[in-house]
Design a protein around this motif. Structure first.
Motif, mmCIF file in Angstrom:
data_model
loop_
_atom_site.group_PDB
_atom_site.id
_atom_site.type_symbol
_atom_site.label_atom_id
_atom_site.label_comp_id
_atom_site.label_asym_id
_atom_site.label_seq_id
_atom_site.Cartn_x
_atom_site.Cartn_y
_atom_site.Cartn_z
ATOM 1 N N ALA A 55 0.831 -1.205 0.000
ATOM 2 C CA ALA A 55 0.000 0.000 0.000
ATOM 3 C C ALA A 55 0.866 1.256 0.000
ATOM 4 N N ARG A 56 1.922 1.266 0.780
ATOM 5 C CA ARG A 56 2.807 2.441 0.830
ATOM 6 C C ARG A 56 3.586 2.591 -0.473
ATOM 7 N N TRP A 73 -7.191 2.347 5.228
ATOM 8 C CA TRP A 73 -6.399 2.833 6.352
ATOM 9 C C TRP A 73 -7.289 3.055 7.570
ATOM 10 N N GLY A 74 -6.653 3.218 8.750
ATOM 11 C CA GLY A 74 -7.384 3.408 9.992
ATOM 12 C C GLY A 74 -7.354 4.842 10.474
ATOM 13 N N THR A 75 -7.597 5.043 11.755
ATOM 14 C CA THR A 75 -7.648 6.387 12.333
ATOM 15 C C THR A 75 -6.682 6.553 13.498
ATOM 16 N N ASN A 76 -5.916 5.526 13.826
ATOM 17 C CA ASN A 76 -5.003 5.615 14.968
ATOM 18 C C ASN A 76 -3.847 6.553 14.636
ATOM 19 N N GLU A 77 -3.573 7.500 15.536
ATOM 20 C CA GLU A 77 -2.570 8.528 15.243
ATOM 21 C C GLU A 77 -1.169 8.121 15.659
ATOM 22 N N HIS A 97 -4.298 7.333 6.728
ATOM 23 C CA HIS A 97 -3.894 7.515 5.337
ATOM 24 C C HIS A 97 -2.705 8.469 5.292
ATOM 25 N N PRO A 98 -1.646 8.121 4.529
ATOM 26 C CA PRO A 98 -0.451 8.982 4.503
ATOM 27 C C PRO A 98 -0.743 10.423 4.105
ATOM 28 N N ASN A 137 -9.310 7.738 7.838
ATOM 29 C CA ASN A 137 -9.878 6.447 7.448
ATOM 30 C C ASN A 137 -10.240 6.481 5.959
ATOM 31 N N GLY A 138 -9.190 6.499 5.137
ATOM 32 C CA GLY A 138 -9.370 6.556 3.695
ATOM 33 C C GLY A 138 -8.858 5.303 3.021
ATOM 34 N N ILE A 139 -8.668 5.381 1.713
ATOM 35 C CA ILE A 139 -8.206 4.222 0.943
ATOM 36 C C ILE A 139 -7.036 4.606 0.046
ATOM 37 N N THR A 140 -6.244 3.601 -0.305
ATOM 38 C CA THR A 140 -5.294 3.702 -1.409
ATOM 39 C C THR A 140 -5.847 2.855 -2.547
ATOM 40 N N PRO A 141 -6.370 3.486 -3.604
ATOM 41 C CA PRO A 141 -6.888 2.700 -4.731
ATOM 42 C C PRO A 141 -5.743 2.123 -5.565
#
Length: 569
Positions: free
Chosen positions: A55-56, A245-249, A256-257, A392-396
């Motif tokens: 993903a990265r 992606w999640g929401t943990n900081e 999400h990056p 809390n987004g996505i990498t398409p």
């Protein structure tokens, strides 16, 4: 959104088990005394790390491709120096000593236990990674890349041979997904163990590869069409190939990056593309009353922290925060947006490398899609970390809308403009449907454009979608062949927001669109047809040579060399 609750576990696995693989530049992790060996490792631990690294990887190259095609903002007036070889060291290491080495070791364990689904997932990831490395660098190591101490100076294989190998990996993956496995991976962050969807993803990546090579392979289009005819590809939103992606900081940061870059304690850390925002906000800057070509996705892609852009669209100028708002556009920008877009869509022009003014809580930010930021609901609030969807987004990776645009390209290539129009609008419909569903249901169609922003009080989002499609259809019908290519390209780029790998390929493959904002520098040099090799490869491998420049074309790019190729500087 699949299995996001397990993402934190994934990050802990990565930190505990693969720390040293991120630090070494060797190609032999199995002999590292601090790393796992095949006899010690659980294949699920490898798979967890591979998925996050993948993903990265996509995020990194997706940003570079998007920057060059004005989907994102590029900071660099001179194409030769816009991206340094050092910029790719980390992702190059991640590809070879991270993902592909982990896949190699995982396969040794998985083969013994008949874990065919683990192997198939690894084959899809590796195929996509190798295709992307060829697309961005050209010839790169492959057959000798993972021999460890047996060969510390691997030679580069031809890009064409790597494409062939990648297609072979995808075919093998399809077979593995259809086989009985002793056990499935503990966590599948893409499809949750739905192997028919994995087969569709593999076939769609094959379509992407065939499309890339259509200028050099006479059978590419027929191979592409054969998959389309089978129907066994990503054709619906439910089958989209994406990472959530999640929401943990902190401990670990699972956001999400792009969210973590934009939503910070000190405001925005990234600029949005003036070029894309100008295109998406349409032709009518004065009011929202039935605006021409206004794209509702703009409000989901970008969040405006203010309602006016200094010095733009009649707003008062502010030398401290947006100095260029005091000036007229340079001569080569005639006909293009310059400095900013009205009504708070405040970004930067292509290539602008000026210093950073105190605009962190003023400039536009990434929105709710795909980065998990805030929906632009006309509130115009300053945002910081934690706001919006919290990352809390996505990498398409491959989306159903993109396949429709690829199909449209084949039809335009074959002179079927009517068929291309149908496929393009299919892609637009799927893209809009996906994007607007990133907002909470209560907000999606119920909020209105308020009179405070200069528009009517009762214009719903659904109205804007209808107006937009009607305007675009009229533009298409009135355009000549070149104009239709421009429209198709720009709509493909809009739908590609979040991953510009395929837009960069499309740009080099077709030469369209011809309407993109130029570099702010009048003479930036030839467009980047491929990137310099990463420094940690070119400087340490005895069999590697750095390129003479960024005009070197990859094997499938047979168009005229820059600047003769019709690409805007």
């Amino acid at each position: 959104m699949k299995q996001i609750n397990y993402l934190i576990k994934l990050m802990f696995f990565c930190g505990a088990l693969f720390l040293t693989s991120c630090e070494t530049t060797e190609l032999d992790l199995t002999e590292n005394p601090n790393a796992l060996t095949p006899t010690q490792a659980n294949p699920d631990f490898f798979m967890n790390a591979i998925q996050e690294d993948f993903a990265r990887f996509v995020e990194t190259f997706g940003r570079r491709g998007a920057e060059l095609t004005r989907i994102d903002y590029m900071n660099g007036r001179d194409y030769t120096n816009a991206y340094a070889p050092d910029d790719f060291n980390t992702v190059w290491t991640s590809a070879y000593t991270g993902m592909m080495q982990d896949i190699k070791v995982m396969n040794e364990i998985a083969t013994e236990s008949n874990l065919t689904h683990h192997i198939g997932m690894g084959q899809v990831f590796q195929a996509y990674v190798m295709l992307t490395l060829v697309d961005f660098f050209g010839d790169v190591p492959y057959t000798e890349a993972l021999l460890g101490s047996e060969n510390l100076n691997p030679i580069a294989d031809s890009g064409e041979s790597i494409y062939t190998a990648a297609l072979g990996l995808l075919d093998a993956a399809i077979v593995n997904f259809g086989s009985e496995a002793a056990a499935d991976p503990q966590y599948d962050f893409f499809y949750g163990g739905n192997w028919s969807q994995w087969i569709k993803a593999a076939n769609t990546i094959k379509m992407k590869a065939y499309m890339a090579t259509r200028l050099v392979d006479g059978s590419a289009i027929s191979n592409f069409n054969a998959i389309v005819s089978s129907g066994n590809y990503i054709a619906n939103k439910a089958d989209d190939f994406q990472f959530t992606w999640g929401t943990n900081e902190i401990q670990p940061d699972t956001r999400h990056p792009r969210y973590s870059e934009s939503y910070t304690p000190t405001g925005g850390g990234d600029y949005m593309s003036n070029s894309l925002m100008d295109y998406m906000t349409g032709k009518d800057d004065a009011a929202y009353s039935n605006p021409i070509n206004f794209d509702i996705r703009t409000l989901f892609y970008f969040y405006r922290q203010v309602s006016q852009t200094p010095g733009i669209g009649g707003a008062p100028a502010d030398e401290e925060t947006l100095e260029c708002g005091l000036y007229t556009a340079p001569q080569h920008y005639a006909g293009y947006t310059y400095c900013g877009v009205p009504k708070g869509w405040w970004g930067r022009d292509h290539g602008n490398d000026n210093g950073i003014p105190p605009d962190g809580f003023l400039r536009a930010l990434v929105g709710v899609y795909p980065a998990g930021g805030a929906l632009d609901d006309l509130s115009y609030d300053s945002k910081k970390n934690g706001d919006g969807n919290g990352g809390n987004g996505i990498t398409p990776v491959m989306l159903s809308s993109w396949t429709d645009f690829m199909i449209a390209e084949t039809k335009m290539f074959n002179g079927d403009a009517a068929g291309a129009k149908t496929s393009m609008f299919d892609g637009i419909d799927k893209s809009i449907d996906k994007v607007i569903n990133f907002a909470p249901t209560t907000d999606r169609f119920n909020w209105i454009f308020g009179t405070a922003d200069g528009g009517p009080a009762l214009a719903l989002a659904s109205d804007y979608i209808s107006w937009f499609k009607s305007d675009l259809e009229a533009d298409w019908d009135a355009a000549d062949a070149n104009g239709k290519w421009d429209i198709l390209a720009m709509q493909y780029f809009v739908a590609s927001y979040g991953n510009g790998i395929d837009s960069y390929n499309f740009y080099r493959r077709t030469g369209y669109p011809t309407t993109l904002q130029p570099n702010i520098e009048p003479n930036p040099g030839g467009f980047i047809r491929s990137f310099f090799y990463p420094a940690n490869y070119a400087n340490t491998n005895a069999n590697a040579s750095q390129k003479d420049g960024v005009g070197v074309q990859v094997f499938w790019d047979t168009n005229a060399p820059s600047p003769g190729f019709p690409i805007a500087n």
